[in-house]
Design a protein around this motif. Structure first.
Motif, PDB file in Angstrom:
ATOM      1  N   ASN A 210      27.007  10.872  59.931  1.00  0.00           N
ATOM      2  CA  ASN A 210      27.115   9.422  60.109  1.00  0.00           C
ATOM      3  C   ASN A 210      26.329   8.749  58.986  1.00  0.00           C
ATOM      4  O   ASN A 210      25.116   8.905  58.900  1.00  0.00           O
ATOM      5  CB  ASN A 210      26.566   9.008  61.473  1.00  0.00           C
ATOM      6  CG  ASN A 210      26.364   7.502  61.602  1.00  0.00           C
ATOM      7  OD1 ASN A 210      25.278   7.048  61.952  1.00  0.00           O
ATOM      8  ND2 ASN A 210      27.387   6.742  61.305  1.00  0.00           N
ATOM      9  N   THR A 211      27.017   8.044  58.125  1.00  0.00           N
ATOM     10  CA  THR A 211      26.364   7.280  57.076  1.00  0.00           C
ATOM     11  C   THR A 211      26.535   5.801  57.390  1.00  0.00           C
ATOM     12  O   THR A 211      27.663   5.336  57.606  1.00  0.00           O
ATOM     13  CB  THR A 211      26.957   7.592  55.691  1.00  0.00           C
ATOM     14  OG1 THR A 211      26.809   8.990  55.431  1.00  0.00           O
ATOM     15  CG2 THR A 211      26.253   6.790  54.606  1.00  0.00           C
ATOM     16  N   ILE A 212      25.411   5.086  57.447  1.00  0.00           N
ATOM     17  CA  ILE A 212      25.436   3.669  57.814  1.00  0.00           C
ATOM     18  C   ILE A 212      25.233   2.832  56.565  1.00  0.00           C
ATOM     19  O   ILE A 212      24.246   3.002  55.842  1.00  0.00           O
ATOM     20  CB  ILE A 212      24.343   3.344  58.843  1.00  0.00           C
ATOM     21  CG1 ILE A 212      24.420   4.307  60.037  1.00  0.00           C
ATOM     22  CG2 ILE A 212      24.468   1.887  59.321  1.00  0.00           C
ATOM     23  CD1 ILE A 212      23.227   4.237  60.960  1.00  0.00           C
ATOM     24  N   LEU A 213      26.166   1.950  56.308  1.00  0.00           N
ATOM     25  CA  LEU A 213      26.068   1.043  55.173  1.00  0.00           C
ATOM     26  C   LEU A 213      25.543  -0.300  55.676  1.00  0.00           C
ATOM     27  O   LEU A 213      26.219  -0.985  56.452  1.00  0.00           O
ATOM     28  CB  LEU A 213      27.432   0.862  54.507  1.00  0.00           C
ATOM     29  CG  LEU A 213      28.156   2.149  54.086  1.00  0.00           C
ATOM     30  CD1 LEU A 213      29.454   1.807  53.367  1.00  0.00           C
ATOM     31  CD2 LEU A 213      27.284   3.020  53.203  1.00  0.00           C
ATOM     32  N   ILE A 214      24.339  -0.651  55.276  1.00  0.00           N
ATOM     33  CA  ILE A 214      23.739  -1.917  55.697  1.00  0.00           C
ATOM     34  C   ILE A 214      24.273  -3.018  54.780  1.00  0.00           C
ATOM     35  O   ILE A 214      23.801  -3.204  53.657  1.00  0.00           O
ATOM     36  CB  ILE A 214      22.198  -1.856  55.653  1.00  0.00           C
ATOM     37  CG1 ILE A 214      21.685  -0.666  56.471  1.00  0.00           C
ATOM     38  CG2 ILE A 214      21.607  -3.175  56.162  1.00  0.00           C
ATOM     39  CD1 ILE A 214      22.016  -0.733  57.940  1.00  0.00           C
ATOM     40  N   ILE A 215      25.269  -3.710  55.263  1.00  0.00           N
ATOM     41  CA  ILE A 215      25.863  -4.826  54.520  1.00  0.00           C
ATOM     42  C   ILE A 215      24.987  -6.065  54.647  1.00  0.00           C
ATOM     43  O   ILE A 215      24.789  -6.817  53.699  1.00  0.00           O
ATOM     44  CB  ILE A 215      27.284  -5.136  55.046  1.00  0.00           C
ATOM     45  CG1 ILE A 215      28.155  -3.870  55.091  1.00  0.00           C
ATOM     46  CG2 ILE A 215      27.944  -6.236  54.219  1.00  0.00           C
ATOM     47  CD1 ILE A 215      28.451  -3.257  53.763  1.00  0.00           C
TER      48      ILE A 215
END
Length: 353
Positions: A210-215
């Protein structure tokens, strides 16, 4: 099981006058989304949901309790070392709700010290990890009072209490795939607390990156609690609840046979359906940001040309979760940093566990 089962009725209890308990609880990521509830005060979902717990995304909470000398109650909360009075209304409401089931809480004043490994109130289920961590702390106090309390009941009651703080928090009590909400195809599922997913799961779904991209790392302008209430008069609500429960049946089959493509397409559909409901509420609003859409389109293009098993999902916010088999991580994570890093403020590498 009825909620009366969780009453604490020992009036002649004894516990140290002062003490400290602590717990760590992970955020969770819903695959089938819960959106809409019968009554926002008792947190009963209008459709069932299922989630993964996230490995490196968690809250740590210390609960310091001191026996009251006066009748007035006192609760202080510190977030990342700073007193956070803006959190107090929600915490006070939580303690008010659960004191019905944990009467011993009325004998103490509390200091809560907590921190996250991720931005709070930005759509990464910070309320789920924080309220579940606090519920686990409360149950550790109860364990001091009832030494014979079995692990199974400890966790069920912790999930039950966490739900009264934040609906999805009840799923963060457990690791792995977790179900909340009554569903006719899932034995033991109910609206009062979450349960570990009880059926066969193909090995490909036990090792997911799970890779979370903090937009956007700023607190959301409209919190999830307000968004849930907008489902009460939503013109498409009834069909959404039917769709969610049908998708749960589909997912049960997918989890058994191990079809990652079907899995990915289903979770993307669920994510976009959630945001469609948000965009068609009254009042309507957008949680997605321009870079949320840029990421989605870039993922679609990459998947088409590479045949990689990478899919996205969204919670109630602008940030993007990417899910893919751990076996494909080496090449996919390299592509994420080269092609997606420019769209986000931060990347969190986690895993489903």
């Amino acid at each position: 099981m009825k909620k009366n089962y969780f009453f604490y009725s020992n009036k002649k209890c004894f516990i140290d006058h002062n003490g400290i308990v602590s717990s760590k609880s992970h955020s969770n990521l819903a695959l089938i989304k819960y959106w809409g509830k019968h009554n926002h005060k008792i947190q009963i979902p209008l459709n069932s949901s299922i989630s993964y717990s996230l490995g490196k995304v968690y809250t740590v909470t210390r609960l310091i309790y001191k026996r009251k000398k006066k009748k007035n109650s006192s609760i202080k909360i510190f977030f990342s070392g700073k007193e956070k009075t803006s959190f107090l209304p929600k915490i006070l409401e939580f303690f008010h709700r659960i004191s019905f089931y944990c009467s011993y809480l009325r004998d103490f004043n509390f200091i809560i010290e907590t921190y996250n490994t991720f931005p709070h109130s930005s759509g990464i289920a910070s309320s789920a990890s924080s309220m579940s961590a606090l519920a686990l702390c409360v149950m550790k106090i109860e364990k001091k009072l009832v030494s014979s309390l079995k692990k199974d009941l400890f966790l069920k009651k912790a999930s039950f209490l966490a739900r009264l703080g934040s609906g999805s928090a009840c799923r963060s009590i457990y690791s792995g795939l977790v179900v909340w909400g009554c569903h006719p195809s899932i034995k033991g599922s109910n609206n009062l607390y979450a349960i570990p997913y009880p059926y066969e799961v193909h090995s490909i779904f036990t090792k997911i990156a799970n890779t979370i991209l903090i937009i956007d790392d700023e607190p959301k302008k409209i919190l999830s609690s307000k968004g849930h209430q907008l489902m009460n008069n939503h013109p498409y609500a009834r069909e959404r609840f039917k769709c969610a429960n049908k998708n749960m049946n589909r997912l049960i089959s997918i989890l058994k046979i191990g079809d990652f493509q079907e899995f990915g397409e289903l979770i993307e559909h669920e994510a976009l359906t959630l945001h469609a409901m948000i965009m068609t509420s009254r009042p309507y609003f957008l949680w997605m940001k321009p870079n949320t859409l840029n990421v989605i389109h870039t993922v679609w293009d990459f998947r088409k040309h590479s045949n990689k098993n990478i899919y996205f999902t969204l919670d109630a916010g602008a940030n993007v979760h990417l899910l893919y088999p751990i076996q494909e991580k080496t090449s996919i994570i390299k592509w994420i940093y080269s092609d997606l890093f420019s769209y986000c403020k931060k990347i969190i590498e986690s895993f489903c566990y």
